[in-house]
Design a protein around this motif. Structure first.
Motif, PDB file in Angstrom:
ATOM      1  N   LEU A 564       0.821  -1.209   0.000  1.00 31.36           N
ATOM      2  CA  LEU A 564       0.000   0.000   0.000  1.00 31.36           C
ATOM      3  C   LEU A 564       0.854   1.257   0.000  1.00 31.36           C
ATOM      4  O   LEU A 564       0.445   2.288  -0.539  1.00 31.36           O
ATOM      5  N   PHE A 567       1.881   1.688  -3.603  1.00 34.13           N
ATOM      6  CA  PHE A 567       0.742   2.175  -4.384  1.00 34.13           C
ATOM      7  C   PHE A 567       0.496   3.665  -4.141  1.00 34.13           C
ATOM      8  O   PHE A 567       0.339   4.447  -5.082  1.00 34.13           O
ATOM      9  N   CYS A 593       1.131  -6.411  -4.232  1.00 33.71           N
ATOM     10  CA  CYS A 593      -0.307  -6.531  -3.972  1.00 33.71           C
ATOM     11  C   CYS A 593      -0.962  -7.521  -4.916  1.00 33.71           C
ATOM     12  O   CYS A 593      -2.114  -7.344  -5.323  1.00 33.71           O
ATOM     13  N   THR A 599      -6.725  -3.079  -5.053  1.00 34.89           N
ATOM     14  CA  THR A 599      -5.532  -2.261  -5.326  1.00 34.89           C
ATOM     15  C   THR A 599      -5.047  -2.470  -6.749  1.00 34.89           C
ATOM     16  O   THR A 599      -4.662  -1.505  -7.441  1.00 34.89           O
TER      17      THR A 599
END
Length: 681
Positions: A564, A567, A593, A599
């Motif tokens: 995350l 991202f 991910c 995502t």
């Protein structure tokens, strides 16, 4: 029904109305509680699956191995009343009141009017039976089905009725589709009926209702086969619970996951909890890969047997502790901190209602009397109680696991009181003393507070969960206040500081967030990458992408596998028009991910918006291959097709995406743009 007079009807009506009034008062009492509108854990899961059924997933099969009856119950309520928790709880109040009525009928048939009336009224004012009316879980439905099954079995025996046997099987089958752990209860009931009533067609009755139950079990197996391509009847989660209730570190009352090297409870789905996630993480770290549901079940079943076999005396001592916890009147918290709910959120629960001590002490005395007097019909209840007791001892003791046994204890408690009253009238002092002394001793054992009973584990965690609900409801000030209470309860709890920091970050209060995050990291350095991630998100939400990118990079430096962070770093760099750097960040996030479809769909959309339409289209199509109803991926495919000039195909994907995300302004605008644009269809 034998000897059912007008007075009996008035008693029945009074019991049902008293129970109903108390339960309806409770529902309105808790309607302003943060728990009312925001279900968590099991309740969240049931609510989401009911919505899936209404959206077309008729077998309630998306990502689930649990039994479906309560899902259909909720879906039925929602289809009539809309998505209304108030409607669900009021209907559950009616089910709870009807259960009290069935208890009166069953108790009267077994032991007479007084026993039946005391059982029905006792369960009507039993605190935890009232409490469960306000929970989005199958308890109210299950209790009605179990008491109904017991009543029909007793009636089948006394009337030698095949119809009653079939109806009892129907109730047990539906109860199985509410909670599969009713099977030991059904098995012992069948054995009791077959053995005790051989001359009254007991074997035929037992076989009949058992056969109907088996049909429902096979139906569940076929449903699982349709979902997982594997035929199995019982939930693999049972083995996980078996392990955490019997592991070397188990104390018999506290569900604790095995230790892990990496955290697993940050930003989880509201339908999950740290125990389940921890068990999965521990298995992954031991085996080296994610396990399927069946593999996870086998893993923890073998692990349980291994740890029991390594130290059998320890396990026997643990079982003795569990037996004490099972008899104890303290209602241990499970999903919510029960004492706090009573103190802060419900005047109804603060009334002098019955606790577990009364039915368990008097009920066990009644069971002993039924055995001594050879009350064959009463022994059916004793068999059911023993089955549920054994089933609870296999795992760990929390109040919701023992709730199904309480109605039957109430009937036996009513029998004990009626026998005591009869002894008084006949001046049988010996019997009076025997009943009274046994009840007092059992009551004192139940009310005692040894072995840590009465001390809640993780009270700050429960309070923190409540604070999160206030935050979800948009009440930031109340959330901060309740987080503060949690910190006062456990000043050294890093997790509480971390989530208060997240709350501040969500509201854009960066400095307050930094202070709490720094404290969380001081208390437990494992939170460092997540602190950076949360602060980065807060800065990005304020449009401070340069600073946000620095925090996301710091999060990745602290934990290179935090997908995350990669991202969000890509998103910030994209907003700064640093396209090549953003592309590299997204490429890294895509690898990290790989199992997070949400995502990955967002990354595919970002690729296309940055000009990498083929890369975005390819990734979005891979997501759809695994999750065909992913609206974000459908939208991303549409963007990719539109970028390549395939506008007619793009429109189809946008329209499909809108079905799964109705009312989305972004998707609707794309559709309007394409419909007003001339292209060949």
């Amino acid at each position: 029904m034998p000897d059912f007079s007008g007075a009996d009807r008035r008693i029945l009506l009074a019991i049902v109305l008293i129970a109903l009034a108390l339960r309806i008062a409770f529902v309105f009492d808790i309607s302003d509680s943060p728990y009312f509108d925001y279900p968590t854990l099991d309740a969240f899961w049931y609510d989401a699956k009911a919505e899936d059924v209404l959206a077309g997933d008729l077998i309630a099969g998306t990502g689930t191995f649990r039994v479906p009856l309560y899902i259909y119950f909720l879906a039925g309520v929602y289809s009539v009343f809309g998505h209304s928790f108030m409607a669900v709880f009021l209907i559950q109040a009616v089910l709870g009141a009807l259960t009290c009525g069935v208890l009166y009928l069953l108790g009267k048939r077994l032991f007479g009017t007084m026993a039946g009336a005391l059982a029905g009224l006792g369960f009507g004012v039993y605190r935890m039976a009232v409490y469960y009316i306000g929970e989005l879980v199958p308890a109210s439905l299950l209790l009605l089905l179990l008491t109904g099954a017991a009543y029909l079995i007793v009636r089948a025996v006394t009337r030698r009725s095949l119809t009653d046997s079939l109806l009892a099987g129907l109730c047990l089958g539906l109860a199985f589709l509410s909670r599969p752990d009713i099977v030991p209860f059904a098995v012992l009931l069948a054995l009791a009926v077959a053995v005790l009533f051989r001359k009254e067609r007991g074997v035929r009755i037992a076989v009949t209702f058992s056969a109907v139950l088996v049909c429902f079990m096979l139906l569940q197996g076929l449903r699982n086969y349709a979902i997982f391509d594997e035929f199995f009847v019982f939930s693999p989660q049972g083995a996980v619970n078996l392990y955490i209730g019997n592991a070397r570190y188990a104390d018999g009352k506290t569900p604790v996951a095995p230790p892990t090297r990496h955290p697993y409870d940050i930003g989880t789905d509201p339908s999950q909890d740290s125990i389940n996630l921890g068990c999965r993480q521990a298995a992954l770290e031991d085996v080296g890969r994610d396990l399927s549901e069946q593999e996870l079940s086998r893993y923890y079943f073998r692990k349980t047997l291994d740890e029991i076999g390594q130290d059998i005396p320890r396990w026997l001592g643990l079982m003795a502790r569990k037996a004490y916890f099972l008899l104890n009147s303290y209602e241990r918290s499970d999903i919510k901190l029960v004492p706090r709910v009573i103190e802060k959120h419900s005047w109804v629960l603060r009334l002098p209602l019955l606790s577990f001590a009364a039915p368990v002490s008097l009920g066990l005395v009644g069971a002993a009397l039924a055995v001594r007097r050879r009350k064959r019909l009463g022994l059916i209840l004793v068999a059911g109680i023993l089955a549920y007791a054994a089933n609870t001892l296999m795992f760990f003791v929390v109040w919701r696991y023992r709730l199904p046994v309480v109605p039957f204890l109430m009937i036996l408690a009513g029998f004990a009181v009626s026998e005591f009253y009869g002894a008084m009238r006949s001046r049988n002092t010996r019997l009076m003393l025997a009943i009274g002394a046994a009840a007092v001793v059992l009551f004192l054992i139940s009310a005692s507070r040894f072995l840590g009973v009465g001390r809640e584990d993780w009270p700050a965690q429960y309070v923190m969960n409540e604070a999160a609900l206030y935050l979800k409801a948009g009440n930031y000030e109340k959330a901060v206040e309740v987080y503060g209470e949690a910190i006062e309860m456990e000043p050294g709890n890093a997790r509480t500081h971390f989530y208060l920091g997240k709350a501040h970050a969500t509201e854009g209060h960066i400095e307050e967030s930094k202070e709490m995050m720094e404290k969380a990291v001081q208390l437990n350095p494992i939170y460092r990458p997540y602190a950076f991630l949360s602060l980065g998100v807060a800065l990005a939400n304020k449009g401070l992408y340069e600073s946000a990118a620095e925090y996301f990079a710091a999060a990745l430096e602290a934990d290179a596998e935090l997908g995350l962070a990669a991202f969000n770093l890509g998103i910030s760099l994209m907003n700064l028009s640093r396209t090549e750097e953003a592309n590299r960040a997204f490429t890294g996030a895509e690898k990290l991910c790989k199992d997070d479809m949400g995502t990955l769909a967002a990354i595919s959309k970002a690729y296309t918006l940055m000009g990498y339409s083929r890369k975005g289209l390819s990734l979005a199509q891979r997501v759809l291959a695994r999750d065909p109803r992913n609206a974000e991926a459908l939208y991303a495919v549409g963007l990719g097709l539109e970028a390549e000039g395939r506008e007619a195909e793009a429109l189809g994907y946008f329209e499909t995406a809108l079905k799964y995300r109705p009312g989305s302004p972004e998707i609707m605008q794309r559709i309007r743009n394409l419909r007003t644009r001339p292209f060949s269809r």
